[in-house]
Design a protein around this motif. Sequence first.
Motif, PDB file in Angstrom:
ATOM      1  N   GLU A   1       8.654  14.327   0.852  1.00 12.79           N
ATOM      2  CA  GLU A   1       7.319  14.932   0.920  1.00 12.79           C
ATOM      3  C   GLU A   1       7.404  16.424   1.250  1.00 12.79           C
ATOM      4  OE1 GLU A   1       5.277  12.423   3.713  1.00 12.79           O
ATOM      5  OE2 GLU A   1       4.177  11.415   2.110  1.00 12.79           O
TER       6      GLU A   1
ATOM      7  N   LYS B   1       0.837  -1.203   0.000  1.00 11.83           N
ATOM      8  CA  LYS B   1       0.000   0.000   0.000  1.00 11.83           C
ATOM      9  C   LYS B   1       0.872   1.254   0.000  1.00 11.83           C
ATOM     10  CE  LYS B   1      -3.736   2.302   2.520  1.00 11.83           C
ATOM     11  NZ  LYS B   1      -4.636   2.255   3.700  1.00 11.83           N
ATOM     12  N   PHE B   2       1.934   1.242   0.806  1.00 13.26           N
ATOM     13  CA  PHE B   2       2.878   2.360   0.858  1.00 13.26           C
ATOM     14  C   PHE B   2       3.492   2.585  -0.526  1.00 13.26           C
ATOM     15  CE2 PHE B   2       6.947   4.375   1.611  1.00 13.26           C
ATOM     16  CZ  PHE B   2       6.710   5.261   2.652  1.00 13.26           C
TER      17      PHE B   2
ATOM     18  N   ASN C   1       1.180   4.073  -3.169  1.00 19.13           N
ATOM     19  CA  ASN C   1       0.765   5.452  -2.895  1.00 19.13           C
ATOM     20  C   ASN C   1       1.728   6.489  -3.473  1.00 19.13           C
ATOM     21  OD1 ASN C   1      -1.690   5.070  -1.619  1.00 19.13           O
ATOM     22  ND2 ASN C   1      -0.783   4.874   0.421  1.00 19.13           N
TER      23      ASN C   1
ATOM     24  N   ARG D   1       2.187   8.489  -9.756  1.00 21.81           N
ATOM     25  CA  ARG D   1       2.383   7.714 -10.987  1.00 21.81           C
ATOM     26  C   ARG D   1       3.111   8.498 -12.070  1.00 21.81           C
ATOM     27  NH1 ARG D   1       0.713   2.357 -11.187  1.00 21.81           N
ATOM     28  NH2 ARG D   1       0.107   1.858  -9.042  1.00 21.81           N
TER      29      ARG D   1
END
Length: 391
Positions: free
Chosen positions: A110, A8-9, A12, A15
Amino acid sequence: MEYFEAIKFLFNFPRSRIGPGTDSTSKLLDYLENPHIGNKYIHVTGSNGKGSTSRMISSILMESNLKVGLYTSPHLSDFRERILVNDQPIPHQSIRDFIDIISPHATFCESNPPLPTFFEVTTALALWHFNNEDVDVAVIEVGIGGKHDATSVITPMSSAVTNVSLEHTDILGNTVEEIARDKAAIASKNSPLVTAATGAALSEIKRGVSDLLLVGESGDFKVKYEGSSSSESFVEITAPNWAIKTELGLIGSHQAINAGIAAAICDQSFGTTPQDISTGLKNSYWPGRFEIFSQNPLIILDGAHNPAGCMELSKTLSEFEYQDLFIVFGALGDKDHEGMISSLPLPKKVFVTKPNIPRAAELLPLVDLFTKNGYPAISSPSIDVALNQAI
């Protein structure tokens, strides 16, 4: 972190990237202490056939008792299909370990963009895993293009451009020449670039790369396609110093050309014996490439995703006998739908469906395109329903 949390990480990550280049991949690899440096790689690109060719190269080199990494995309059912060592998928634990290691880097990115993309992170995962497994060589399939692809962080011992046609024009350029130039940028500095490109694409490649090995009906590695059965093709490959006649575990004349490229790569990289080349080609299998699911009724699965791929699909299909043709069709939104549709044979009916992914093309515009081109088409709510309707 559990495996499902790690996946899942991973999924995420964005793309698409903000701009071209390999900087983001290089920074991630630098964080990982550059596991890719000093290892042996074979780099493969092309508009079509790069995955099949990579698979064949891997199969041949394993026949030579080498430990071989293979990185391809996309996967069909399990993410781990993308990263193999001697045909064994990357272990769940390795993915968990990798995500634990890179999590601080992702957190830093991030707040200090750009964040690496899903493909860039997956590429780093593959190179990290191959280094940990101490492979003798890794076969790396390009994602898109060549020059700016994440995989171009490697320094290959050998490279191949299978062929060139119009695709990803929003990224690679609007002409075959521009796309050929981008793909040829992966050429190794240590050995000839192997290619089956023709026409304007080959002319453009020759402008930028002086050392080439040509594959095709004529060239340095001559390929003769001798037809196929329901499970294999028959091909003759003539190299400068040897010749073989062999079966190939993939169907179609285009796969025969891919086999010639794989043979040329293995011959120049490792001096692989003709016997190992022959056996490796016989053992090559790649799902979703004119894969025959059933004989009665005849059901074929193919991942053609651009007009040139659809033309090869039609050409291979013409070798088979059938009364009525029903097509189940789905595509991503960024593909050349009209070009793909016009390259398909005329069926009795088309069942247009939508893959369960965000990038999938909408149903009604595709139905309208088929109808406009003279193909009787209806929409189906899912792939399962469409297949049942077609059968």
